[in-house]
Write a protein that holds these residues in place. Sequence first.
Motif, PDB file in Angstrom:
ATOM      1  N   LEU A 190       0.798  -1.224   0.000  1.00 39.49           N
ATOM      2  CA  LEU A 190       0.000   0.000   0.000  1.00 39.49           C
ATOM      3  C   LEU A 190       0.831   1.276   0.000  1.00 39.49           C
ATOM      4  O   LEU A 190       0.253   2.361  -0.093  1.00 39.49           O
ATOM      5  N   VAL A 191       2.139   1.192   0.142  1.00 37.48           N
ATOM      6  CA  VAL A 191       2.954   2.403   0.111  1.00 37.48           C
ATOM      7  C   VAL A 191       3.642   2.593  -1.233  1.00 37.48           C
ATOM      8  O   VAL A 191       4.412   3.525  -1.416  1.00 37.48           O
ATOM      9  N   ARG A 192       3.389   1.720  -2.174  1.00 36.71           N
ATOM     10  CA  ARG A 192       3.921   1.850  -3.520  1.00 36.71           C
ATOM     11  C   ARG A 192       2.763   2.110  -4.477  1.00 36.71           C
ATOM     12  O   ARG A 192       1.726   1.476  -4.391  1.00 36.71           O
ATOM     13  N   GLY A 193       2.938   3.056  -5.375  1.00 33.31           N
ATOM     14  CA  GLY A 193       1.908   3.352  -6.341  1.00 33.31           C
ATOM     15  C   GLY A 193       1.092   4.576  -5.948  1.00 33.31           C
ATOM     16  O   GLY A 193       1.494   5.378  -5.093  1.00 33.31           O
ATOM     17  N   PRO A 194      -0.066   4.766  -6.572  1.00 34.72           N
ATOM     18  CA  PRO A 194      -0.893   5.942  -6.287  1.00 34.72           C
ATOM     19  C   PRO A 194      -1.248   6.045  -4.813  1.00 34.72           C
ATOM     20  O   PRO A 194      -1.351   5.043  -4.094  1.00 34.72           O
ATOM     21  N   ALA A 195      -1.442   7.290  -4.353  1.00 34.92           N
ATOM     22  CA  ALA A 195      -1.733   7.529  -2.937  1.00 34.92           C
ATOM     23  C   ALA A 195      -3.165   7.194  -2.570  1.00 34.92           C
ATOM     24  O   ALA A 195      -3.505   7.183  -1.386  1.00 34.92           O
ATOM     25  N   THR A 196      -4.019   6.920  -3.551  1.00 31.32           N
ATOM     26  CA  THR A 196      -5.416   6.589  -3.285  1.00 31.32           C
ATOM     27  C   THR A 196      -5.712   5.200  -3.801  1.00 31.32           C
ATOM     28  O   THR A 196      -5.366   4.861  -4.940  1.00 31.32           O
ATOM     29  N   LEU A 197      -6.335   4.394  -2.961  1.00 30.79           N
ATOM     30  CA  LEU A 197      -6.772   3.048  -3.326  1.00 30.79           C
ATOM     31  C   LEU A 197      -8.288   3.033  -3.327  1.00 30.79           C
ATOM     32  O   LEU A 197      -8.920   3.285  -2.295  1.00 30.79           O
ATOM     33  N   SER A 198      -8.884   2.759  -4.482  1.00 27.80           N
ATOM     34  CA  SER A 198     -10.335   2.745  -4.616  1.00 27.80           C
ATOM     35  C   SER A 198     -10.809   1.317  -4.812  1.00 27.80           C
ATOM     36  O   SER A 198     -10.341   0.617  -5.723  1.00 27.80           O
ATOM     37  N   ILE A 199     -11.716   0.868  -3.955  1.00 31.20           N
ATOM     38  CA  ILE A 199     -12.239  -0.500  -3.997  1.00 31.20           C
ATOM     39  C   ILE A 199     -13.685  -0.437  -4.469  1.00 31.20           C
ATOM     40  O   ILE A 199     -14.555   0.104  -3.785  1.00 31.20           O
TER      41      ILE A 199
END
Length: 409
Positions: A190-199
């Motif tokens: 969760l700390v790699r990639g875009p700052a927002t995770l959309s489920i």
Amino acid sequence: MTPADQARTARPVLPWLPTMLGLAGVLILFAVLMHLAVRRYGGWRVVTLALHAEIELTVARITAPARSRRRHRRHLRLLTELLSDPDGWVIAEQAMLRAEAVSPGLQAYAALLGWDVVGVLVSGGPGGLPAPGEPWVVDEDDPGLWWIDRTDAAGTAPASYAISLRPTPPLLVALGTDIEYEVLAVLLDLVRGPATLSIGGEPGTARAVLQSIAAQLDARLPARALMVADGVHDHYRGPDPVTAIAAAEHHAAISGEPTFAVCATLPGGRRSVGGARLIAGDGARGTARLVETARDGGVLVHGTPLCADAFALPAAVAEIFGQFPPYPTPGNLAGDLEEPKRTDPARSSRTAAGPTPGYPAAQEPAARRTTLRPPPTTPTGKAPGGTTPVSKAQGAHLEGPLEPHRHHR
């Protein structure tokens, strides 16, 4: 010859013959009408295939509850055994760091944790992926999936891996089991990639996955590094989304550590600012990592070939909630594998410095620990709202339009 003798000789030799001839005529008429009807529907071959499909569908529906229970027990046993082992988490984190150390431009964004091997999914720049060399083995179906033996990945990782090549260690959360072979746990960083995770996707499954991720973060992150807004969990009344995001941004600004805000819906398309990372079920705008869920528990991370089966994830997280290892720092990641487990007194440090902004004092943070456990998923798939190498064809196992995508790699 008397009339009685004439009557006896006039009787037919086979008295049942007329009846049989009548029945034969009815059967011939039925066959002719059936043949005419079948010809109207495309012929006997088409009708036979359709009949076989209906029979298979009926049998599948009758046996679905039993197969679902067996699948739930199998996946639950696998996840609880793999995720309750703290060494497995450390080995997966070190394997990701070792993969990134192969080339400066590599990014490791997920891991597949098994009892004997660890798979790391990597992405590179426009120049493509380099050959990792020993002890790595490149997957035959996906060149972005590298395998390494657990004994090779379990060695002490040089501190420079975590400090110079990666400012923060990977923060892994479980998404479920692998779809194809059902022998690996799928872990997403969760700390790699875009700052927002959309489920998104199927609402019930998406809500269960969101609750499971929030519970894992609550079990692993240090004090005040997680803010859970109201509406994520039915049994936990957190602050409103605006307050939760503001508190996470404040903590991220003063601590420099990965800080998360979990919201059921982002207010007004709010984007991540100030270093905080957002996890939401709806309302994400701008650059975001999209996770799509299916009704049967399938999970697809868009832009990657990563697929998982989250059917038993909520039950597994609820069962081993107190056994998740703490989130490592760059210092202890390079140390011994046998990390001390976090105890309840250590967790009580969250309240030592006073209430977290946005949380009422009565709800900070002990109430959150007990209420953020996701309710167990039922074996029928009707969860409270609701895998070994990742191959190109895994998306076919999911319902709906879920297909592995390789763009944005």
